[in-house]
Structures are given as C-alpha cells and as structure tokens.
Design a protein around this motif. Sequence first.
Motif, PDB file in Angstrom:
ATOM      1  N   GLU A  46       9.444 -11.237   2.221  1.00  0.00           N
ATOM      2  CA  GLU A  46       8.628 -10.178   1.632  1.00  0.00           C
ATOM      3  C   GLU A  46       7.601  -9.677   2.635  1.00  0.00           C
ATOM      4  O   GLU A  46       7.131 -10.426   3.498  1.00  0.00           O
ATOM      5  CB  GLU A  46       7.892 -10.697   0.378  1.00  0.00           C
ATOM      6  N   LEU A  47       7.265  -8.406   2.496  1.00  0.00           N
ATOM      7  CA  LEU A  47       6.225  -7.805   3.323  1.00  0.00           C
ATOM      8  C   LEU A  47       4.861  -8.202   2.747  1.00  0.00           C
ATOM      9  O   LEU A  47       4.572  -7.928   1.590  1.00  0.00           O
ATOM     10  CB  LEU A  47       6.373  -6.287   3.347  1.00  0.00           C
ATOM     11  N   VAL A  48       4.049  -8.823   3.581  1.00  0.00           N
ATOM     12  CA  VAL A  48       2.749  -9.304   3.150  1.00  0.00           C
ATOM     13  C   VAL A  48       1.655  -8.292   3.470  1.00  0.00           C
ATOM     14  O   VAL A  48       0.780  -8.033   2.640  1.00  0.00           O
ATOM     15  CB  VAL A  48       2.429 -10.647   3.842  1.00  0.00           C
ATOM     16  N   ALA A  49       1.710  -7.731   4.667  1.00  0.00           N
ATOM     17  CA  ALA A  49       0.671  -6.800   5.099  1.00  0.00           C
ATOM     18  C   ALA A  49       1.257  -5.881   6.160  1.00  0.00           C
ATOM     19  O   ALA A  49       2.151  -6.281   6.904  1.00  0.00           O
ATOM     20  CB  ALA A  49      -0.534  -7.546   5.664  1.00  0.00           C
ATOM     21  N   SER A  50       0.729  -4.676   6.218  1.00  0.00           N
ATOM     22  CA  SER A  50       1.182  -3.723   7.227  1.00  0.00           C
ATOM     23  C   SER A  50       0.002  -2.935   7.771  1.00  0.00           C
ATOM     24  O   SER A  50      -1.057  -2.843   7.123  1.00  0.00           O
ATOM     25  CB  SER A  50       2.235  -2.775   6.658  1.00  0.00           C
ATOM     26  N   ILE A  51       0.205  -2.379   8.957  1.00  0.00           N
ATOM     27  CA  ILE A  51      -0.850  -1.586   9.583  1.00  0.00           C
ATOM     28  C   ILE A  51      -0.203  -0.429  10.338  1.00  0.00           C
ATOM     29  O   ILE A  51       0.797  -0.622  11.037  1.00  0.00           O
ATOM     30  CB  ILE A  51      -1.725  -2.456  10.517  1.00  0.00           C
ATOM     31  N   THR A  52      -0.744   0.756  10.162  1.00  0.00           N
ATOM     32  CA  THR A  52      -0.188   1.932  10.824  1.00  0.00           C
ATOM     33  C   THR A  52      -0.763   2.065  12.232  1.00  0.00           C
ATOM     34  O   THR A  52      -1.636   1.297  12.648  1.00  0.00           O
ATOM     35  CB  THR A  52      -0.515   3.199  10.032  1.00  0.00           C
ATOM     36  N   THR A  53      -0.275   3.068  12.953  1.00  0.00           N
ATOM     37  CA  THR A  53      -0.783   3.309  14.302  1.00  0.00           C
ATOM     38  C   THR A  53      -2.257   3.690  14.285  1.00  0.00           C
ATOM     39  O   THR A  53      -2.977   3.435  15.256  1.00  0.00           O
ATOM     40  CB  THR A  53       0.014   4.413  14.988  1.00  0.00           C
ATOM     41  N   SER A  54      -2.715   4.258  13.187  1.00  0.00           N
ATOM     42  CA  SER A  54      -4.123   4.668  13.086  1.00  0.00           C
ATOM     43  C   SER A  54      -4.995   3.614  12.425  1.00  0.00           C
ATOM     44  O   SER A  54      -6.179   3.853  12.183  1.00  0.00           O
ATOM     45  CB  SER A  54      -4.236   5.984  12.318  1.00  0.00           C
ATOM     46  N   GLY A  55      -4.400   2.458  12.110  1.00  0.00           N
ATOM     47  CA  GLY A  55      -5.187   1.358  11.585  1.00  0.00           C
ATOM     48  C   GLY A  55      -5.279   1.281  10.071  1.00  0.00           C
ATOM     49  O   GLY A  55      -6.033   0.450   9.548  1.00  0.00           O
ATOM     50  N   ILE A  56      -4.521   2.090   9.380  1.00  0.00           N
ATOM     51  CA  ILE A  56      -4.521   2.013   7.914  1.00  0.00           C
ATOM     52  C   ILE A  56      -3.726   0.784   7.490  1.00  0.00           C
ATOM     53  O   ILE A  56      -2.607   0.572   7.946  1.00  0.00           O
ATOM     54  CB  ILE A  56      -3.919   3.287   7.306  1.00  0.00           C
ATOM     55  N   THR A  57      -4.313  -0.007   6.624  1.00  0.00           N
ATOM     56  CA  THR A  57      -3.700  -1.272   6.226  1.00  0.00           C
ATOM     57  C   THR A  57      -3.258  -1.253   4.765  1.00  0.00           C
ATOM     58  O   THR A  57      -3.788  -0.494   3.942  1.00  0.00           O
ATOM     59  CB  THR A  57      -4.685  -2.433   6.429  1.00  0.00           C
ATOM     60  N   ASN A  58      -2.303  -2.112   4.489  1.00  0.00           N
ATOM     61  CA  ASN A  58      -1.817  -2.256   3.124  1.00  0.00           C
ATOM     62  C   ASN A  58      -1.416  -3.717   2.927  1.00  0.00           C
ATOM     63  O   ASN A  58      -0.932  -4.363   3.867  1.00  0.00           O
ATOM     64  CB  ASN A  58      -0.616  -1.344   2.869  1.00  0.00           C
ATOM     65  N   TYR A  59      -1.638  -4.216   1.697  1.00  0.00           N
ATOM     66  CA  TYR A  59      -1.380  -5.620   1.413  1.00  0.00           C
ATOM     67  C   TYR A  59      -0.639  -5.785   0.096  1.00  0.00           C
ATOM     68  O   TYR A  59      -0.846  -5.012  -0.849  1.00  0.00           O
ATOM     69  CB  TYR A  59      -2.703  -6.399   1.307  1.00  0.00           C
ATOM     70  N   THR A  60       0.183  -6.807   0.027  1.00  0.00           N
ATOM     71  CA  THR A  60       0.757  -7.141  -1.245  1.00  0.00           C
ATOM     72  C   THR A  60      -0.343  -7.736  -2.129  1.00  0.00           C
ATOM     73  O   THR A  60      -1.317  -8.330  -1.628  1.00  0.00           O
ATOM     74  CB  THR A  60       1.921  -8.129  -1.072  1.00  0.00           C
ATOM     75  N   ASP A  61      -0.206  -7.577  -3.438  1.00  0.00           N
ATOM     76  CA  ASP A  61      -1.298  -7.936  -4.347  1.00  0.00           C
ATOM     77  C   ASP A  61      -1.739  -9.391  -4.217  1.00  0.00           C
ATOM     78  O   ASP A  61      -2.928  -9.702  -4.340  1.00  0.00           O
ATOM     79  CB  ASP A  61      -0.876  -7.658  -5.791  1.00  0.00           C
ATOM     80  N   SER A  62      -0.807 -10.275  -3.952  1.00  0.00           N
ATOM     81  CA  SER A  62      -1.125 -11.704  -3.952  1.00  0.00           C
ATOM     82  C   SER A  62      -2.037 -12.130  -2.807  1.00  0.00           C
ATOM     83  O   SER A  62      -2.605 -13.229  -2.850  1.00  0.00           O
ATOM     84  CB  SER A  62       0.152 -12.532  -3.925  1.00  0.00           C
ATOM     85  N   VAL A  63      -2.198 -11.280  -1.782  1.00  0.00           N
ATOM     86  CA  VAL A  63      -3.036 -11.665  -0.640  1.00  0.00           C
ATOM     87  C   VAL A  63      -4.245 -10.764  -0.474  1.00  0.00           C
ATOM     88  O   VAL A  63      -5.075 -11.001   0.413  1.00  0.00           O
ATOM     89  CB  VAL A  63      -2.232 -11.698   0.671  1.00  0.00           C
ATOM     90  N   LYS A  64      -4.363  -9.753  -1.302  1.00  0.00           N
ATOM     91  CA  LYS A  64      -5.499  -8.834  -1.183  1.00  0.00           C
ATOM     92  C   LYS A  64      -6.816  -9.590  -1.322  1.00  0.00           C
ATOM     93  O   LYS A  64      -6.980 -10.423  -2.209  1.00  0.00           O
ATOM     94  CB  LYS A  64      -5.410  -7.744  -2.252  1.00  0.00           C
ATOM     95  N   GLY A  65      -7.744  -9.280  -0.424  1.00  0.00           N
ATOM     96  CA  GLY A  65      -9.038  -9.945  -0.428  1.00  0.00           C
ATOM     97  C   GLY A  65      -9.060 -11.266   0.309  1.00  0.00           C
ATOM     98  O   GLY A  65     -10.137 -11.835   0.524  1.00  0.00           O
TER      99      GLY A  65
END
Length: 113
Positions: A46-65
């Motif tokens: 599963e994808l846990v976290a991602s980051i774009t070239t400009s630094g925008i991040t995204n997280y799966t709910d279980s690891v947010k925070g």
Amino acid sequence: QVQLVESGGGLVQAGGSLRLSCAASGSIFRFNGLGWYRQAPGKQRELVASITTSGITNYTDSVKGRFTISRDNAKNTLYLQMNSLKPEDTAVYYCRYLGWPDWGQGTQVTVYS
C-alpha cells in the motif's frame, strides 16, 4: 532503470520513532514525484505517503499526524520520519518513483508492544 536503496528500518517499541531514507540514482530525482509504500505479511503493498516535485504531500489515513515524508533534491534522497509507531506499522517499507515500475529492496520495520 533506476536504483533505489532504502535504509533506516529496525526493531522499535511501540511509541518510538524511526527515520527511513531512500537513496536514488540518476538525474531524474527532482523531476518526479515519489512515494513510500509498505507491505505487511499476508497483505497487499500500500502507498503510505507521497510527495510531488513541488513538495505537496499526501498520506494514507492510518499514518496522518504520525509520519512525515520529505525530500532532498540536492542529495537525491527521500525520507520518511515515523513517530508514535504502532505494531500495525510493522511491514517492509519501499520507496518508488510514482508511475515508474522500479522498486528498491525494502527495509524492514518491526514495532513491538
């Protein structure tokens, strides 16, 4: 083909922290989004976290925070700071260029209660 080398995994007590690193080869690092994935025994990757070239991040709910993904384009390195670890975070963690087929060998994270 790119090379991705993960490191920083280990055995940690619940509530502890680890910082994973992913060293990437080549000159494409700064031009691509990146992600941290994990695969626990008997479960799909599963994808846990991602980051774009400009630094925008995204997280799966279980690891947010609790988890923070970051990148250092000068060092071609991706990081995952993991805090307040839980036993359910136990898995092999992989990094990957988003949309690319290549995977590293992974690094094992084991959290015990």
